[in-house]
Design an enzyme around this catalytic site. Structure first.
Site, short mmCIF file in Angstrom:
data_model
loop_
_atom_site.label_atom_id
_atom_site.label_comp_id
_atom_site.label_asym_id
_atom_site.label_seq_id
_atom_site.Cartn_x
_atom_site.Cartn_y
_atom_site.Cartn_z
N ALA A 1 19.88 52.72 -72.51
CA ALA A 1 19.34 52.54 -71.17
C ALA A 1 20.24 51.58 -70.41
O ALA A 1 20.49 51.74 -69.21
CB ALA A 1 17.92 52.00 -71.25
N ALA A 2 20.74 50.56 -71.11
CA ALA A 2 21.60 49.58 -70.46
C ALA A 2 22.28 48.71 -71.50
O ALA A 2 21.88 48.70 -72.66
CB ALA A 2 20.75 48.70 -69.54
N MET A 3 23.31 48.01 -71.06
CA MET A 3 24.01 47.09 -71.96
C MET A 3 24.35 45.81 -71.20
O MET A 3 24.85 45.85 -70.09
CB MET A 3 25.29 47.78 -72.48
CG MET A 3 26.20 46.88 -73.28
SD MET A 3 25.42 46.29 -74.82
CE MET A 3 26.29 44.74 -75.03
N GLU A 4 24.07 44.68 -71.88
CA GLU A 4 24.07 43.38 -71.21
C GLU A 4 25.43 42.71 -71.10
O GLU A 4 25.48 41.48 -71.11
CB GLU A 4 23.14 42.44 -71.98
CG GLU A 4 23.66 42.00 -73.37
CD GLU A 4 23.19 42.86 -74.53
OE1 GLU A 4 22.77 44.00 -74.26
OE2 GLU A 4 23.25 42.42 -75.68
N ASN A 5 26.54 43.45 -71.03
CA ASN A 5 27.84 42.78 -70.95
C ASN A 5 27.75 41.59 -70.01
O ASN A 5 27.21 41.69 -68.91
CB ASN A 5 28.90 43.75 -70.46
CG ASN A 5 28.86 45.05 -71.22
OD1 ASN A 5 28.92 45.05 -72.44
ND2 ASN A 5 28.71 46.15 -70.50
N HIS B 1 15.14 42.73 -69.15
CA HIS B 1 15.68 42.68 -70.51
C HIS B 1 17.17 42.29 -70.50
O HIS B 1 17.58 41.34 -71.17
CB HIS B 1 15.50 44.08 -71.14
CG HIS B 1 16.03 44.23 -72.52
ND1 HIS B 1 15.22 44.38 -73.62
CD2 HIS B 1 17.30 44.28 -73.01
CE1 HIS B 1 15.95 44.50 -74.71
NE2 HIS B 1 17.23 44.46 -74.36
N GLU B 2 17.95 42.99 -69.71
CA GLU B 2 19.40 42.73 -69.71
C GLU B 2 19.69 41.33 -69.19
O GLU B 2 20.62 40.67 -69.64
CB GLU B 2 20.15 43.78 -68.88
CG GLU B 2 19.97 45.21 -69.36
CD GLU B 2 20.19 45.40 -70.86
OE1 GLU B 2 21.07 44.72 -71.43
OE2 GLU B 2 19.47 46.21 -71.45
N HIS C 1 19.31 38.73 -71.79
CA HIS C 1 20.47 38.70 -72.70
C HIS C 1 21.60 37.83 -72.18
O HIS C 1 22.45 37.40 -72.96
CB HIS C 1 21.02 40.11 -72.87
CG HIS C 1 20.33 40.92 -73.91
ND1 HIS C 1 19.99 40.42 -75.14
CD2 HIS C 1 19.94 42.22 -73.91
CE1 HIS C 1 19.42 41.38 -75.85
NE2 HIS C 1 19.37 42.48 -75.13
N GLU D 1 17.52 40.86 -79.51
CA GLU D 1 16.76 41.99 -78.98
C GLU D 1 15.26 41.72 -78.93
O GLU D 1 14.58 42.13 -78.00
CB GLU D 1 17.04 43.26 -79.79
CG GLU D 1 18.49 43.75 -79.70
CD GLU D 1 18.97 43.98 -78.28
OE1 GLU D 1 18.14 44.03 -77.35
OE2 GLU D 1 20.20 44.07 -78.08
ZN LIG Z 1 18.93 44.38 -75.58
#
Ligand SMILES: [Zn+2]
Length: 1029
Positions: free
Chosen positions: A409-413, A445-446, A449, A468
């Site tokens: 769904a997404a990535m927290e770079n 959520h992201e 992170h 997570e």
């Molecule tokens: Zn996550």
């Protein structure tokens, strides 16, 4: 990283067509005028049908053309790789400037241009092997973890991205510190051509001759063997020139595309978590190796480039190319480094502390304002987290990038978070509350992170839940900040997290939340719902028994102590124990939490009244497992060694009043406790507000008293406990701990229930039961019983009439969600009024070509329409799926197509789902799963899955999460002996890569078959008796 969560939608139940509806479909009874219209539109939809076919033919032609183009690119590739090596070699670098560093001959000569990446450049020399044999040690490159004698300090990474042929080349200069003397440099590199390597001593400018170098693909590492040893306490510069493909898959540096003004545009973006940075540049790709990074990206001036940090300078060249030099990052791990090359546009805002937040998306989405919502809440959330954690956001900017294709769904770079479009773009005029909630929670959520994950990083992947679990827990806390009335952490958390994960963690094939992993190919495995949801549930339990303010203080200390570094779970436990000490409480958090994180599963607490002694109860605990047979089969499970320290809260109530709760720590198998104020007429309630991660069972007498209380005045028991009682009862019955009638008796009180949560809990708990029964002969009895419970509230609430605007969303969330839930149940179980209403709305849409269906129930209406009405409606929805550009709408239209009971249409849809031109890769999985949920399609999806397994596994195998979602989605409702055998036989022939998902699938189906055998008749008998009254 946010996994692609599907909050429960209408399609979770496929509308059941009861007999009257079959007649209704033929127009013989009870047809409304609009319904007749729907039948009457046949010619028009057929015409569109032909258009759709034309499109498919066109699509096929395009794919052939694309194939030709790809072949040509492959031919051209060799030429480009030549260019790449020249370009990279020509680039000036500190190492080169330092003079007599030698490029290693063999590595340079060894590769042929155009070879598939990933080939071993040169095997380890015999001499090397012999030396290690003499030492009686395995060579360092054969170890699954990197050897510990080197540490990267800083990376200079220069990339050139060639978007016209999807290749890139790079030069990386890594400053490394030698901790223990060694002749070997081992770092990660995978699927790339290494063109040259050189090593120089940092300050003295002396070259260290490279004797040989080679890729060792088994461990995804690159090995440099030196002529002399690197010396401890000195630092060196390692320079590597390499090239690789911008892959057409979902991991590493990969490409994606979209259509703008009829023209296909491409973009390149990265996904490095957990072990894919090594596909984009040679690096020490383990989270513990934090270093600083300075990145430069050269690209055509028609594109722009993004990375974690802002652009410092851009250098334009005459030939239409530009190089962006990004500022240096703080200390960070490789897995959340990121870059992108695209021609997106953006919108921007600034937080009160001056952090610049931009949302980048395709230009048409930005123009439509689809990014406004995300940008606005991001600004507010950064401010919220800064205040909650008392640690400022660490970078000068945060970009949110909306891409059409992404494995998660997404990535927290850090500073450049990437989202799949459906989880960030939102068009207020056509989005339901649940879509808004999905978007909101993924963003919350992201952003969490950026602190938990990016700033403080788990030491190793076994504790991925440390980031997570927190991010998932904060989805609810952060959403409560944005929407104070929604009570997400107190309420929705229960159904969406706690109840959900207890289903999984109740399997004998579950695993502890901290799980050991070593090999790269296994690391993806740890990103599962156990890490996310159990992690979050344990954190919530902890926050509750510590007290929220002490917990918050502890987190502030934890982040402050470990910022820019790594931490393990014991670091967290120690900080939290310290925080408790500060307020005068002494609890050894580590001792308590180790039992919850290192043991799999969870306990069921049983509270039994003692007939002989007043006020005394016996409280016992045991490991809850759905398949009780598993305990006899597996000695580890059977020996009852599982024990937990359980913070059990307990209250005593009678008809009008409930006592304040008390906490009892239960740590033995069985304990006697005296409960004050307990008498003959009062009931006991355990796990107040369901803050604990366990189930509670009672003696039947107490269950009866609780049911009685719910029927008389349910409000004496809190909303969360009402939801908790429903979930516990259904699941205890499913596992055989409770008679089957108890949960069905509990839901009788729902006709008076005006809160959303208990309805939601009931709907979710009924779902697996429904799937166990939906292909059985007597299904109608069950159907009728549920309809009876739903009818009162359905007629009381009615249908929504107007669309929601933003202020309404804030105020009416609970009410609208309740209404939606009840409508969904009514339509799914065949309430005639509900069916007619859905049909009327669809007919109105078809005849007027104006969609006036209220947003919040569109998915229910589409699905019901497709299921009840004829093929033309399916074609109409199919056509709308193609023509709509709004991502939220596209998804629910696609899912509605799976609701048909026409097996030809379902088969057609399954076959189309694998055509990437028609259905996005990440959506194809949902199509197959939804067909499997449909009783008319379950066997079709199961057959399709087996026939196409090779294709599916090749497509999703590496993104293990998607693969396991597919496997469980297709198999979880198989429930006959025959299907169980088919599953076992299938696994015998193919199981590589997904072993644990398949063993989970077998256990689930075994439990389903067992339930059918033991309890189905008991349930039907009770239902028959109950309906006769
Ligand atoms: Zn996550």
């Amino acid at each position: 990283m946010a996994l692609d969560e599907k909050r429960e939608k209408s399609a979770s139940f496929t509308p059941m067509m009861i007999e009257e509806d079959a007649a209704l479909r033929n127009g013989s009874r009870g047809l409304s005028g609009q319904w007749a219209d729907a039948v009457g539109v046949r010619p028009r939809t057929t015409e569109r049908h032909i258009t759709v076919h034309k499109r498919l033919v066109l699509g096929f032609a395009i794919s052939i053309l694309a194939l030709l183009v790809v072949t040509m690119i492959a031919v051209l590739l060799s030429v480009r790789f030549e260019e790449c090596s020249t370009a990279a070699a020509a680039a000036d670098s500190p190492a080169r400037a330092s003079g007599n560093a030698s490029l290693s001959g063999p590595a340079r000569l060894n590769h042929g241009a155009g070879e598939p990446p990933g080939r071993q450049e040169e095997p380890p020399g015999e001499e090397e092997e012999e030396e290690w044999q003499r030492r009686r040690q395995p060579p360092p490159w054969t170890q699954v973890r990197l050897p510990r004698h080197l540490r990267p300090l800083h990376y200079n990474l220069m990339l050139s991205a060639f978007m016209e042929n999807f290749t890139f080349c790079g030069e990386v200069n890594v400053q490394i510190e030698c901790l223990n003397s060694s002749r070997y440099i081992v770092l990660h590199a995978h699927r790339m051509h290494i063109q040259a390597v050189q090593v120089a001593e940092d300050k003295l400018s002396g070259a260290v001759r490279v004797s040989s170098s080679f890729l060792y693909p088994q461990n995804q590492v690159f090995v440099v063997v030196l002529n002399r040893s690197l010396e401890a306490q000195r630092s060196y510069n390692l320079k590597i020139l390499y090239s690789a493909l911008i892959e057409n898959e979902l991991l590493g540096f990969f490409r994606s595309s979209y259509v703008l003004h009829g023209e296909r545009r491409f973009l390149g973006v990265t996904q490095f978590s957990p072990t894919h940075a090594r596909k984009a540049f040679p690096c020490f790709d383990e989270p513990i190796y934090k270093a600083t990074f300075k990145i430069s990206i050269k690209h055509q001036a028609t594109y722009l480039s993004l990375s974690n940090m802002p652009v410092e300078t851009s250098v334009f060249e005459e030939d239409g190319w530009v190089t962006d030099h990004f500022s240096q990052t703080p200390l960070m791990s490789t897995y959340y480094l990121a870059w992108a090359v695209c021609n997106f546009t953006y919108q921007e805002t600034t937080t009160k502390n001056g952090v610049v937040v931009r949302l980048y998306a395709r230009p048409d989405a930005i123009r439509r304002g689809s990014g406004d919502y995300a940008l606005n809440i991001t600004r507010r959330l950064i401010e919220f987290y800064e205040d909650y954690f008392k640690v400022p956001y660490s970078l000068p900017k945060l970009d949110l990038l909306a891409v059409p294709k992404h494995p998660y769904a997404a990535m927290e770079n850090w500073g450049l978070s990437v989202f799949v479009e459906q989880r960030i773009l939102l068009d207020p005029s056509i989005s339901s509350i649940s879509y808004l909630l999905d978007v909101t929670m993924v963003i919350v959520h992201e952003l969490c992170h950026q602190w938990f994950g990016d700033l403080v990083t788990p030491v190793w992947w076994e504790d991925v839940w440390l980031k997570e679990g927190f991010a998932h827990y904060f989805e609810f806390v952060g959403t409560d900040y944005l929407y104070p009335g929604w009570n997400m952490e107190k309420q929705r958390f229960l159904t969406d997290v706690l109840h959900e994960v207890m289903l999984l963690d109740g399997l004998a094939s579950s695993h502890p939340v901290s799980q050991e992993v070593q090999q790269a190919k296994d690391i993806d495995r740890v990103f599962d719902w156990i890490a996310y949801k159990k992690g979050a549930a344990l954190i919530r339990m902890l926050a509750n028994f510590m007290g929220h303010s002490v917990f918050q203080m502890g987190l502030q200390d934890y982040l402050t102590i470990h910022k820019y570094g790594n931490a393990a779970r014991n670091d967290l436990w120690n900080t939290l124990s310290e925080a408790l000490k500060k307020v005068g409480k002494f609890v050894n958090i580590q001792e308590v939490m180790d039992q919850w994180t290192l043991q799999m599963g969870y306990p069921v607490i049983t509270i039994m009244g003692n007939e002989t002694a007043d006020n005394m109860v016996v409280i016992s605990q045991e490991h809850f497992i759905y398949d009780i047979d598993a305990k006899t089969k597996d000695p580890d499970l059977g020996n009852n060694s599982y024990l937990w320290q359980i913070p059990l809260t307990i209250a005593v109530g009678n008809r009008s009043h409930v006592s304040s709760e008390a906490i009892i720590w239960v740590s033995n198998k069985s304990e006697h406790h005296r409960i004050a104020a307990l008498d003959d007429t009062s009931w006991l309630l355990g796990n107040i507000n369901q803050t604990g991660y366990f189930r509670v069972n009672y003696d039947i007498r107490n269950w009866r008293l609780l049911i009685d209380q719910l029927m008389r005045n349910h409000e004496v028991i809190s909303v969360s406990n009402r939801a908790g009682l429903i979930d516990d009862a259904f699941n205890l019955a499913r596992a055989g701990y409770l008679p089957q009638n108890i949960p069905l008796e509990i839901i009788r009180y729902l006709s008076e229930e005006k809160d959303f949560l208990p309805w939601h809990a009931a709907s979710r708990a009924l779902y697996p039961l429904d799937k166990l029964l939906d292909r059985t002969e007597n299904y109608n009895i069950f159907n009728e019983y549920i309809l009876k419970q739903v009818a009162t509230m359905y007629f009381k609430l009615g249908w929504p009439t107007n669309n929601l605007n933003r202020s309404l969303v804030q105020a009416a969330y609970q009410h609208e969600e309740l209404r939606r839930e009840v409508i969904m149940l009514a339509c799914s179980f065949g309430n005639k009024h509900c069916h007619q209403q859905a049909a009327t709305l669809i007919s109105d849409w078809i005849s007027s070509n104006r969609n006036r269906i209220p947003l919040n129930v569109r998915d229910v209406v589409y699905c019901t329409g497709v299921s009840l009405m004829d093929e033309d409606v399916w074609e109409f929805i199919w056509m709308k799926f193609h023509s709509t550009t709004a991502v939220s709408e596209k998804k629910i239209l696609l899912e509605a197509l799976t609701c048909s009971d026409d097996r030809n249409l379902l088969n057609r849809l399954l076959n189309l789902s694998l055509n990437s031109e028609v259905v996005l890769d990440q959506d194809a999985i949902d199509v197959i799963i939804h067909v499997a949920r449909n009783p008319h399609g379950r066997d079709l999806a199961w057959k399709f899955f087996r026939e196409k397994w090779k294709i599916l596994n090749a497509r999703y195998g590496e993104a293990l999460f998607m693969n396991s979602k597919l496997i469980s989605g297709v198999t979880e409702f198989l429930n006959t002996e025959e299907e169980l055998n088919e599953l076992k036989n299938f696994i015998k022939s193919y199981k590589e890569g997904a072993g644990s998902s398949f063993s989970r699938a077998v256990e689930t189906v075994e439990a389903n078959v067992r339930w059918q055998m033991l309890y189905k008749e008991e349930l039907f008998q009770w239902l028959r008796k109950s309906l006769a009254h």
